[in-house]
Design a protein around this motif. Sequence first.
Motif, PDB file in Angstrom:
ATOM      1  N   HIS A 152      -3.790   2.786   8.078  1.00 40.49           N
ATOM      2  CA  HIS A 152      -2.720   2.840   8.265  1.00 40.49           C
ATOM      3  C   HIS A 152      -2.570   1.427   7.849  1.00 40.49           C
ATOM      4  N   SER A 153      -3.247   1.381   7.524  1.00 40.74           N
ATOM      5  CA  SER A 153      -2.999  -0.596   6.445  1.00 40.74           C
ATOM      6  C   SER A 153      -2.417  -0.102   5.933  1.00 40.74           C
ATOM      7  N   ASN A 154      -1.522  -1.222   5.028  1.00 38.99           N
ATOM      8  CA  ASN A 154       0.048  -1.385   4.014  1.00 38.99           C
ATOM      9  C   ASN A 154      -0.633  -2.037   2.974  1.00 38.99           C
ATOM     10  N   LEU A 155      -0.752  -2.402   2.126  1.00 39.90           N
ATOM     11  CA  LEU A 155      -1.536  -3.074   0.875  1.00 39.90           C
ATOM     12  C   LEU A 155      -0.018  -3.590   0.061  1.00 39.90           C
ATOM     13  N   ILE A 156       0.236  -4.517  -1.101  1.00 35.99           N
ATOM     14  CA  ILE A 156       0.869  -5.384  -1.553  1.00 35.99           C
ATOM     15  C   ILE A 156       0.742  -4.370  -2.872  1.00 35.99           C
ATOM     16  N   PRO A 157       1.673  -4.041  -3.210  1.00 37.79           N
ATOM     17  CA  PRO A 157       1.343  -2.739  -4.659  1.00 37.79           C
ATOM     18  C   PRO A 157       0.869  -3.428  -5.946  1.00 37.79           C
ATOM     19  N   ILE A 158       1.627  -4.839  -5.866  1.00 39.33           N
ATOM     20  CA  ILE A 158       1.723  -5.620  -7.283  1.00 39.33           C
ATOM     21  C   ILE A 158       2.221  -6.928  -6.851  1.00 39.33           C
ATOM     22  N   SER A 159       0.844  -7.787  -8.044  1.00 42.50           N
ATOM     23  CA  SER A 159       1.099  -9.360  -7.495  1.00 42.50           C
ATOM     24  C   SER A 159       2.722  -9.793  -7.808  1.00 42.50           C
ATOM     25  N   GLY A 160       3.259 -10.608  -7.248  1.00 45.80           N
ATOM     26  CA  GLY A 160       4.135 -11.674  -7.501  1.00 45.80           C
ATOM     27  C   GLY A 160       4.907 -12.461  -6.215  1.00 45.80           C
ATOM     28  N   THR A 161       6.020 -12.173  -5.791  1.00 37.89           N
ATOM     29  CA  THR A 161       6.243 -13.604  -4.831  1.00 37.89           C
ATOM     30  C   THR A 161       7.133 -12.590  -4.240  1.00 37.89           C
ATOM     31  N   ILE A 162       7.660 -12.175  -2.341  1.00 41.36           N
ATOM     32  CA  ILE A 162       8.349 -12.132  -2.000  1.00 41.36           C
ATOM     33  C   ILE A 162       9.450 -12.636  -1.980  1.00 41.36           C
ATOM     34  N   LYS A 163       9.979 -11.778  -2.451  1.00 41.60           N
ATOM     35  CA  LYS A 163      11.939 -12.556  -3.021  1.00 41.60           C
ATOM     36  C   LYS A 163      12.766 -11.814  -1.521  1.00 41.60           C
ATOM     37  N   ARG A 164      12.964 -10.989  -1.402  1.00 37.93           N
ATOM     38  CA  ARG A 164      13.603 -10.362   0.274  1.00 37.93           C
ATOM     39  C   ARG A 164      13.428  -9.661   0.759  1.00 37.93           C
ATOM     40  N   HIS A 165      13.062  -9.943   2.145  1.00 38.97           N
ATOM     41  CA  HIS A 165      13.028  -8.550   3.095  1.00 38.97           C
ATOM     42  C   HIS A 165      13.867  -8.067   4.167  1.00 38.97           C
ATOM     43  N   TRP A 166      13.850  -7.027   4.613  1.00 39.24           N
ATOM     44  CA  TRP A 166      14.851  -6.213   5.372  1.00 39.24           C
ATOM     45  C   TRP A 166      14.362  -5.491   6.726  1.00 39.24           C
ATOM     46  N   TYR A 167      14.939  -5.858   7.550  1.00 39.69           N
ATOM     47  CA  TYR A 167      14.749  -4.931   8.945  1.00 39.69           C
ATOM     48  C   TYR A 167      15.939  -3.871   9.204  1.00 39.69           C
ATOM     49  N   TYR A 168      15.778  -2.801   9.489  1.00 42.91           N
ATOM     50  CA  TYR A 168      16.891  -1.912  10.267  1.00 42.91           C
ATOM     51  C   TYR A 168      16.169  -1.367  11.622  1.00 42.91           C
ATOM     52  N   PRO A 169      17.025  -1.220  12.602  1.00 48.31           N
ATOM     53  CA  PRO A 169      16.011  -0.377  13.302  1.00 48.31           C
ATOM     54  C   PRO A 169      16.458   1.109  13.336  1.00 48.31           C
TER      55      PRO A 169
END
Length: 215
Positions: A99-116
Amino acid sequence: MAIGYPILAKEGTVHLIVATVLGVGATLWFGYGSIVVWIGVLLVFQFFRDPKRNITTEPGAIVSPASGKVVSISEQENPYQDNAKALKVSVFMNIFSVHSNLIPISGTIKRHWYYPGKFVNAALDKSSSENERNAICIETSAGFNVYSIQIAGLIARRILCYVKPGDTVQTGQRYGFIRFGSRVDLYMPLECRLAVKLGQWVSSGNNTIGYLPGY
C-alpha cells in the motif's frame, strides 16, 4: 535502478508493536491457543510490508504508483486540468497489496488537491469522483503534466501524502500510503503510449504504465 525501503512501512510500526504485544500476552495466557492472534500479527506485517523496487531508468517511462490490478483504461476528461482530454489508468489495491504509493515520474510537484468524500468500493469507477481522494500534479522536465490520485476505498479510512507543491521528486520515490484497500488513478497526456492491459496485475515502481509522447 533498485530502490530499497525498510521491510516494514513506517505507517505500520505502531500497529505491529501492538499486535506483537497482544501475541505475546495471548501466548502467556493461552499457549497454543494464541495461534489465531499470531496469524493476525502476520496479516498486519504483510499489509504494511514495503519491499524493494526495481525502478526503470527508461526516458519518458511512467511507472505504476500502486500495486494491484488495472481495473480501468480510458480516455476521459481530467477534472484536475480543466477537463482536458487525458488517458486515465486506474489501479485497484486490495487488502493484500503493498500500500505504499510511489511517484510515477520525475519532476516537480505543481499542484495538490484534497477532497473529503464517500467510501464506496474503490474498484468502481464512481469512486474516482465520489470518494475521499488526494491528488498531485507532477510537471516533468519536458513540460508534461502527470496526475496521481490516491482514492480511499470501502474500508480505507486514511490517505497519507508526504509531498507538497514545489517539491522535486524522482521516479519511484515513496510519497504516500493508503490504509486497508484503495485505488490510485493516473491521468497522463492523451498521446502517451500504453504499456499495460486491462486486468493486468502491476507492482508499484516495478511496472511501467506508459511512456510520455515522443518516447
